[in-house]
Design a protein around this motif. Structure first.
Motif, mmCIF file in Angstrom:
data_model
loop_
_atom_site.group_PDB
_atom_site.id
_atom_site.type_symbol
_atom_site.label_atom_id
_atom_site.label_comp_id
_atom_site.label_asym_id
_atom_site.label_seq_id
_atom_site.Cartn_x
_atom_site.Cartn_y
_atom_site.Cartn_z
ATOM 1 N N GLY A 450 0.806 -1.215 0.000
ATOM 2 C CA GLY A 450 0.000 0.000 0.000
ATOM 3 C C GLY A 450 0.837 1.263 0.000
ATOM 4 N N SER A 453 1.528 4.257 -2.863
ATOM 5 C CA SER A 453 0.896 5.574 -3.041
ATOM 6 C C SER A 453 1.795 6.703 -2.571
ATOM 7 N N GLU A 471 -5.056 -8.321 -3.016
ATOM 8 C CA GLU A 471 -5.916 -7.271 -3.544
ATOM 9 C C GLU A 471 -5.083 -6.103 -4.079
ATOM 10 N N PRO A 473 -4.168 -2.547 -3.865
ATOM 11 C CA PRO A 473 -4.338 -1.621 -2.730
ATOM 12 C C PRO A 473 -5.180 -0.411 -3.117
ATOM 13 N N SER A 474 -6.119 -0.062 -2.257
ATOM 14 C CA SER A 474 -6.997 1.082 -2.541
ATOM 15 C C SER A 474 -6.220 2.387 -2.575
ATOM 16 N N THR A 475 -5.040 2.389 -1.990
ATOM 17 C CA THR A 475 -4.247 3.618 -1.945
ATOM 18 C C THR A 475 -3.760 4.069 -3.322
ATOM 19 N N GLY A 477 -5.391 5.011 -5.616
ATOM 20 C CA GLY A 477 -6.191 6.174 -6.005
ATOM 21 C C GLY A 477 -5.552 7.494 -5.649
ATOM 22 N N PRO A 497 -10.611 -1.435 -6.919
ATOM 23 C CA PRO A 497 -10.825 -0.306 -5.991
ATOM 24 C C PRO A 497 -11.600 0.838 -6.649
ATOM 25 N N HIS A 498 -12.635 1.327 -5.971
ATOM 26 C CA HIS A 498 -13.356 2.503 -6.442
ATOM 27 C C HIS A 498 -12.425 3.710 -6.530
ATOM 28 N N SER A 499 -11.388 3.702 -5.703
ATOM 29 C CA SER A 499 -10.479 4.856 -5.642
ATOM 30 C C SER A 499 -9.741 5.095 -6.942
ATOM 31 N N PRO A 521 -16.425 -0.602 -10.926
ATOM 32 C CA PRO A 521 -16.746 0.666 -10.246
ATOM 33 C C PRO A 521 -17.239 1.723 -11.251
#
Length: 978
Positions: A450, A453, A471, A473-475, A477, A497-499, A521
């Motif tokens: 993560g 980012s 997964e 990482p959502s970061t 974004g 990730p939606h991000s 998304p």
């Protein structure tokens, strides 16, 4: 009698003094007038050097002036003084004691006149790095000359090589980087045996380097690059044992390095790159003083001599694109402040030398496309200065030392196509300047940390074909500069990730061939820059989000997933027919192949109850519509038919000039039939007011005040709470305060909750692009094109030099130069403009701004933005005006207009006048060709060598066409419209 004798003696001395002062004072007065004339010719200069130059001061006290013991002017020393204007050679050559004229590195224009031959006492003449025009006069009378520099002075034509025979005192000769006519290697130079410096790079010299070059035994610096030289390097060159610098690059030299080349034991810099040299480089093994060795793009072979590992001064070595084999010397770079090695595209084998960053100065390690083996040496984990580490396409293996992921100055890490293994460690978060990460086709594994980012400069991430898992990482974004993201061919799982919808610069997203599940998304559909989306071969389910309808995709692949439902109409087209295969649950109302229709004639019959409910619903809606219509008709506002805008009280008008109209008259004219253009941000309308005045109105849509659109997700182009688009902010900020006849006038801005309107003066003749390349409604002979060039140059000059803070346009092109009813130009479209900050810093950008064909080359490697980038783009516009050609055309091959013009003029026999548009009258083609040479100066690859826009204006004014008489003008005018 003694007093009398003393008195008589004093009288005698006084008479002698008066006699000599009578001889000297007139000369001093004449010299004063000469220098004041020089000052008046340069009065527009932005220089304080002339503050001491006044008629009340002695010339010998003028800044930059040196006098001899007789108070006669001996030297004029004014280099690097920002001087602008012409040099009165007739005047300064009347200075009888003048020995030195140093005017280099200024912005001088005009001809170097024949009066220069009258400067017969000159020993030193430096006119280099200026913008003179025309040819070089005969120099044979300057027999005392020891130093002559005309390098990059702007002169052209046929150089008087014959006159050099008389200049036998020359020790310094620099004539390079000028557009001379082609000439065989000038043998006259071989008679100048006192030369220690000879610079003839880019001087249009052809043929072979003569064997007698060895006569110039005092040479220390020899540059013959970028010419048309062929054949072998002569053996005679091995006699130049004092050489410290030898530059022969960009020619067509062939053969091997001559036997005895090792005699050049003082050589510190050798550049023979981009030739056709062959054989090994064993002759170089005794050049122990080498600091720079550039031999790339040749046909050299064999091994690099092991002796190179003992070169204690070697800093840079570049051997890429050759046929070298064997191992690199393992001690190379371990003895010095080694900075750069580029041996890409060879056949090297063996391990990477371990100590090239031993002194902590290494910047570039470029070993790609070879057969190197082994692991990355641990020593490079401490190479904190490293900027580029590229070892792709080799046979390297093992884990990457963890600290390498986080090197603080690394901008490119390229490990692709090897057999590396292990994880990407958390250290990557420390790589604050990392912009490109290439790891494809290896055996990397584990989760993507993560902390990636924190590497906030990342623009490109390519992790294709590895064994990454876990997964995404959502970061990610948070990587707002990310433009290309490739994770295909791995084992990633979980949801997308939606991000990712916050990566506002994302252009390519490839997540194919993983194990991703869940829905697509909706935020991906709001990425304004997304051009390619590949989510194929995963386990994605649910519906395709409607938001993808608003994206500008040229590539879409959602095949082999578990998607279901109706495909949005805008992407349900045959061009994407293969994009949905392998999703049995999908259907389409557009009848595209390979997909079932969403509704069949035989199915889903309504029940009576359902029909009643629907009928009641329709009736209710009908009643509501009637009520709304009644309310609208009762409204006091008139004439709002066909207007897509909101109520008048929702508009906010800000005026920047005195207006004779209101917002209502503008808004109600924004109808489809008035659209005259469309851009990336909205439409442009032509508005005719009741008084007959015409306006151009740019309509820019925007988001709501929360930064959210109707789907409830935040647009990546906006921050929370901001309602303006970047293009709108840039344009208003730039234009609202500008007042210049050659910059388009912004009358006012009108804003509402969802729209911006920018109201400009209307330009009835469209853009310069239209007139040159499409409609061509008006005949544009050179006199018209010249005025357009000069006016546009003055507009850009004002932006760069006339505003409180310089404005960099960043998208100068012929379609952004508008033409009024009299064909007078206006610079327009400031959506990409940048205002230079008060501290004067020009900064960099991580998004390519501008239009292909006009973009300056420095964007490609440095993303640097300054005024010289606008100068390059304007140079392309000048080439369009002169040649009538587009910036890119099929017959240019893989070149653009700049390369085509430069190669034609500088690399062939063809003259600039032959490139002039055939529709320009013959009597003005020579004038047009002069502007082509200015365009070439504007498009020099190195930004610092380009003139400023202030200088471009001076150069254009200096080549104004000779206008025909009035009768001819009237005659031409009658046929001006086609």
């Amino acid at each position: 009698m003694l007093p009398y004798n003393i008195s008589g003696h004093r009288t005698f001395l006084l008479l002698i003094a008066l006699f000599f002062s009578a001889l000297v004072l007139p000369a001093t007065s004449d010299e004063l007038q000469v220098l004041l004339k020089l000052k008046s010719n340069l009065e527009n200069s932005n220089s304080h050097v002339f503050s001491t130059w006044s008629s009340e001061n002695s010339p010998c006290n003028f800044t930059g002036i040196v006098c001899d013991t007789n108070q006669m002017v001996r030297e004029i020393n004014l280099p690097l003084q920002n001087l602008v204007g012409t040099v009165p050679f007739d005047a300064i050559c009347s200075l009888e004691s003048l020995e030195k004229v140093s005017l280099g590195n200024n912005s001088l224009v005009g001809d170097i006149s024949d009066h220069l031959r009258n400067c017969t006492n000159l020993k030193y003449l430096d006119l280099g790095w200026n913008f003179f025009s025309g040819g070089v006069p005969d120099l044979s009378s300057l027999t005392k000359l020891e130093f002559l520099s005309l390098n990059l002075s702007g002169v052209s034509g046929s150089f008087p090589w014959k006159s050099l025979e008389n200049l036998t005192s020359l020790s310094f000769l620099s004539l390079g980087d000028n557009l001379f006519e082609k000439n065989l290697f000038p043998l006259e130079i071989l008679k100048l045996e006192k030369l220690y410096w000879l610079y003839l790079t880019n001087s249009s010299i052809e043929g072979q380097i003569p064997e007698d070059i060895g006569r110039l035994t005092l040479l220390e610096h020899l540059e013959l690059s970028a010419n048309f030289l062929f054949g072998k390097i002569p053996v005679g060159i091995t006699k130049l044992t004092k050489l410290s610098d030898l530059f022969l690059y960009d020619n067509n030299l062939s053969g091997k390095f001559p036997v005895g080349f090792g005699n050049l034991s003082n050589l510190e810099a050798l550049d023979a790159s981009n030739n056709s040299l062959e054989g090994d480089i064993s002759e170089l093994k005794s050049l122990t003083n080498l600091g720079i060795l550039q031999l790339f793009e040749n046909q050299l072979s064999g091994e690099v001599p092991v002796e190179f590992g003992d070169f204690k001064f070697l800093r840079e070595i570049s051997l890429y694109s050759n046929r070298f084999t064997g191992s690199l010397p393992q001690k190379i770079g371990s003895w010095t402040d080694f900075q750069s090695i580029d041996v890409a595209e060879n056949f090297f084998t063996g391990p990477i030398p371990p100590d090239m960053c031993k002194e902590g100065k290494m910047v570039d390690i470029l070993l790609l496309q070879n057969n190197f083996t082994g692991e990355i040496p641990e020593t490079y984990a401490n190479c904190l200065t490293l900027d580029r580490f590229r070892v792709s396409n080799n046979s390297l293996s093992g884990p990457v030392p963890p600290a390498i992921w986080g090197l603080p100055n690394l901008s490119i890490l390229d490990l692709a196509f090897n057999q590396f293994e292990g994880p990407v460690t958390r250290d990557i978060g420390q790589a604050k300047y990392l912009s490109r990460l290439f790891l494809a086709h290896n055996q990397f594994s584990g989760e993507l940390p993560g902390t990636i980012s924190d590497a906030s400069s990342l623009e490109t991430i390519v992790l294709s074909s590895n064994n990454f898992s876990g997964e995404i990482p959502s970061t990610v974004g948070e990587l707002v500069r990310l433009s290309s993201f490739y994770l295909d061919g791995n084992n990633f799982s979980g949801a997308i990730p939606h991000s990712l919808g916050s990566c506002g610069s994302l252009n390519v997203l490839n997540l194919a061939k993983n194990s991703l599940y869940g829905e697509i998304p909706a935020s991906l559909g709001y990425l304004q820059t997304l051009n390619s989306l590949n989510l194929s071969d995963n386990k994605l389910s649910g519906k395709i989000p409607e938001s993808l309808s608003s994206s500008r995709l040229s590539l879409l692949d959602l095949s082999n997933n578990q998607l279901s439902g109706r495909i949005p109409d805008s992407i349900s087209v045959n061009v994407f027919s293969e994009s949905f295969v392998g999703n049995p649950g999908l259907c389409s109302d557009s009848g595209i192949r390979n997909l079932r229709p969403c509704a069949s004639s035989s199915g889903n019959k309504m029940s009576i109850q359902s029909k009643v409910i629907v009928s009641c619903s329709v009736a209710g809606v009908f009643v509501l519509v009637l009520l709304l219509v009644a309310l609208i008709l009762a409204s006091p506002r008139k004439n709002s038919e066909n207007c897509p805008m909101q109520r008048r009280d929702s508009w906010d008008l800000k005026q920047y000039h005195i207006l004779s109209f209101g917002e209502e008259e503008v808004v109600k004219a924004l109808k489809q039939e008035n659209v005259i253009g469309k851009g990336g941000c909205g439409s442009v309308y032509k508005v005719t007011l009741s008084c007959g005045k015409q306006l151009a109105v740019k309509h820019i849509w925007k988001q709501d005040s929360s930064g959210e659109n109707k789907f409830g997700t935040t647009s990546p182009m906006l921050e929370k709470g901001k309602t303006r688009t970047p293009e709108y902010d840039a344009e208003v900020a730039t234009l609202s305060s500008i007042r210049h006849v050659n910059v388009v006038k912004l009358y006012c801005s009108i804003t509402s909750e969802d729209s911006h309107l920018l109201v400009y003066e209307f330009m009835p003749n469209g853009s310069l692009w239209d007139q040159l390349h499409t409609r061509q409604q008006i005949r544009m002979d050179w006199s018209v094109r010249y005025e357009i060039a000069l006016g546009a140059a003055r507009g850009l000059e004002y932006l760069h030099h006339g505003c409180d803070r310089p404005v960099i346009h960043r998208d100068v092109k012929s379609s952004n130069i508008l033409l009024d009813e009299n064909m007078k130009p206006r610079i327009a479209d400031f959506g990409l403009a940048k205002v230079v900050q008060p501290n004067g810093l020009r900064g960099t950008t991580h998004l390519i701004a501008g239009t292909y064909g006009y973009i300056a080359p420095e964007y490609a490697y440095a993303y640097k933005v300054d005024e010289k980038s606008d100068v390059y783009s304007f140079g392309v516009v000048l080439m369009e005006l002169v040649t009538g050609r587009r910036p890119t055309e099929p017959d240019f091959g893989d070149k653009d207009l700049v390369q085509w013009v430069c190669d034609t003029v500088m690399r062939s026999e063809e003259k600039a006048i032959n490139l002039v548009d055939s529709t320009i009258s013959d009597r003005l083609k020579e004038d047009a060709a002069k502007v082509l040479t200015i365009a070439i100066r504007c498009t020099i690859k190195i930004p610092t060598l380009r003139p400023s826009m202030k200088m471009v204006v001076h150069m254009l004014e200096d080549v104004a066409p000779c206008l025909p008489d009035e009768a001819t003008v009237k005659s031409d005018g009658q046929n001006s419209r086609q």
